[in-house]
Design an enzyme around this catalytic site. Structure first.
Site, short mmCIF file in Angstrom:
data_model
loop_
_atom_site.label_atom_id
_atom_site.label_comp_id
_atom_site.label_asym_id
_atom_site.label_seq_id
_atom_site.Cartn_x
_atom_site.Cartn_y
_atom_site.Cartn_z
N HIS A 144 0.80 -1.23 0.00
CA HIS A 144 0.00 0.00 0.00
C HIS A 144 0.83 1.28 0.00
CE1 HIS A 144 -3.45 -2.42 0.08
NE2 HIS A 144 -3.66 -2.50 1.38
N HIS A 203 -9.83 1.71 0.55
CA HIS A 203 -9.73 0.59 1.50
C HIS A 203 -10.84 0.64 2.55
CE1 HIS A 203 -7.66 -2.56 3.77
NE2 HIS A 203 -6.77 -2.63 2.80
N GLU A 239 -11.56 -3.70 -2.88
CA GLU A 239 -10.53 -2.78 -3.36
C GLU A 239 -10.37 -2.93 -4.88
OE1 GLU A 239 -6.93 -3.26 -0.76
OE2 GLU A 239 -8.33 -4.59 0.30
#
Length: 413
Positions: free
Chosen positions: A163, A237, A378
């Site tokens: 991420h 997210h 996602e």
């Protein structure tokens, strides 16, 4: 889902916002490219649309909290005529709450989140509601090669980068301004990421627009431009629990994922590079089934995702082909009747069942957020794409526009 979308709203960069960010850093090359790229999005801030045509649509701004350094964090509260509301905060450009009536009109917050910045920092590994970047999901061994050069990234997930690294977009304070077109309300958030941030090349200007309409469509439109070749994979997210945040597990909620294939992983959750059929595996959600129906199956992939009890944390290869009018995912809570549908321009979706929430902290409503207490949808390109030549490319050329649109539609309306 509303099928009367203006194509410009789903595919074109808000050039004016991007160029403002780039002008601030003096990046003339990208500025010129952005200016030449075409008109801005149709849904400009302070549009002259007639709000009377869309009763109860509203956006209001208020102070949320301050960072430990004293920087003010704002909250934008979006409402529609159906009793639905969405709260967006500027810390991480994230969804803080989604309040939604059930089939009997009872309202609950169906997004996992916190009431203060400290909790978002202390529990940053949850990424609750955040805009993820520069690269959503994992990059193997914290490195990739681009234009013959190897780039090294900080490792924050075992041997891999997750991420965006140790300080991704989720930990940044974004600039923001409200949107009211008459038919939608929302917020536009912008961030400038300097060349070399977390090891990624290029000065990158990013815009994220959240908009809500009276059809209960929460649309997220992303756009970005860089002055160097780079890689990018933005996503959101948000964790959903359609029964309400802190209302136990999501294992009885029923999911359908419109995907015949997935990208299998190794023991560090990095794709092997293959595409495999979901048929005959616990990952087959082509026919709706409870999330928990097969989560305990004796399956090596489930054990990689959650070694103790099994769980989902995989990228599904969507059949929707990037068409915003084709359903990608649907999840329903049978008890409340609440449903979320996802439509996206992206080729994949990471469906994650909050395998590592452990019940050690509480969310916005004071309820404990436990194991399997939410799921994420996602929308993304595939994990580790910069190192996987057979996957769809995540390379962004200097001066070109990155765009992505994902819509979450909530029922009942």
């Amino acid at each position: 889902m509303n099928h009367d979308d203006n194509e410009e709203e789903t595919t074109m960069t808000d050039t004016s916002t991007l160029t403002r960010s780039l002008r601030a850093c003096g990046s003339a090359t990208v500025l010129a490219a952005a200016l030449a790229a075409g008109p801005a999005l149709a849904a400009n801030n302070n549009d002259s649309g007639d709000s009377a045509q869309s009763p109860h649509l509203a956006v209001t701004e208020s102070d949320f909290d301050k960072t430990p350094q004293g920087k003010q964090i704002e909250r934008y509260h979006l409402t529609n005529r159906n009793g639905m509301s969405v709260d967006i905060i500027t810390f991480g450009a994230r969804v803080q709450a989604i309040h939604m009536p059930d089939k009997n009109g009872k309202v609950a917050d169906i997004a996992l989140g916190f009431n203060n910045v400290k909790d978002y920092i202390d529990h940053k590994s949850t990424y609750f509601g955040a805009t993820i970047g520069r690269y959503g999901n994992r990059i193997a061994n914290g490195k990739f090669k681009l234009d013959g050069k190897t780039y090294h990234l900080p490792k924050n997930n075992g041997p891999n980068t997750l991420h965006g690294g140790t300080e991704g977009f989720d930990q940044k304070v974004w600039a923001a301004s409200p949107i009211d077109t008459g038919n939608t309300v929302g917020v536009e958030l912008t961030h400038f990421s300097p060349d070399g941030t977390m090891g990624f090349p290029g000065n990158l200007a990013v815009t994220v627009r959240y908009t809500l309409d009276n059809d209960n469509d929460l649309r997220i439109h992303y756009s970005a431009v860089s002055d160097k070749d780079t890689v990018i994979n933005l996503t959101n997210h948000t964790y959903f629990n359609l029964a309400g945040a802190g209302s136990g597990t999501v294992l009885d909620q029923v999911a359908m994922i419109n995907a015949d294939q997935f990208t299998p992983i190794n023991d560090t959750l990095i794709p092997t590079g293959k595409l495999e059929s979901v048929s005959g595996t616990p990952l087959d959600f082509t026919t709706p089934k409870p999330i928990g129906q097969d989560i305990h199956a004796d399956n090596q992939q489930l054990k990689y995702a959650e070694p103790k009890q099994g769980g989902y944390d995989f990228n599904w290869v969507l059949n929707s082909d990037g068409d915003l009018h084709k359903l990608a995912v649907r999840v329903t809570d049978p008890k409340s009747g609440r449903t979320v549908e996802m439509y996206t321009s992206e080729p994949g979706v990471q469906f994650y069942t909050s395998n590592f929430l452990d019940g050690s902290f509480k969310g916005t409503n004071g309820k404990t957020l436990g194991h399997w207490g939410g799921f994420t949808l996602e929308a993304q390109h595939y994990p580790d794409s910069p190192n996987q030549p057979n996957f769809p490319s995540t390379e962004l050329k200097a001066g070109q526009k990155y765009t992505q649109t994902t819509v979450y539609k909530f029922l009942p309306e």
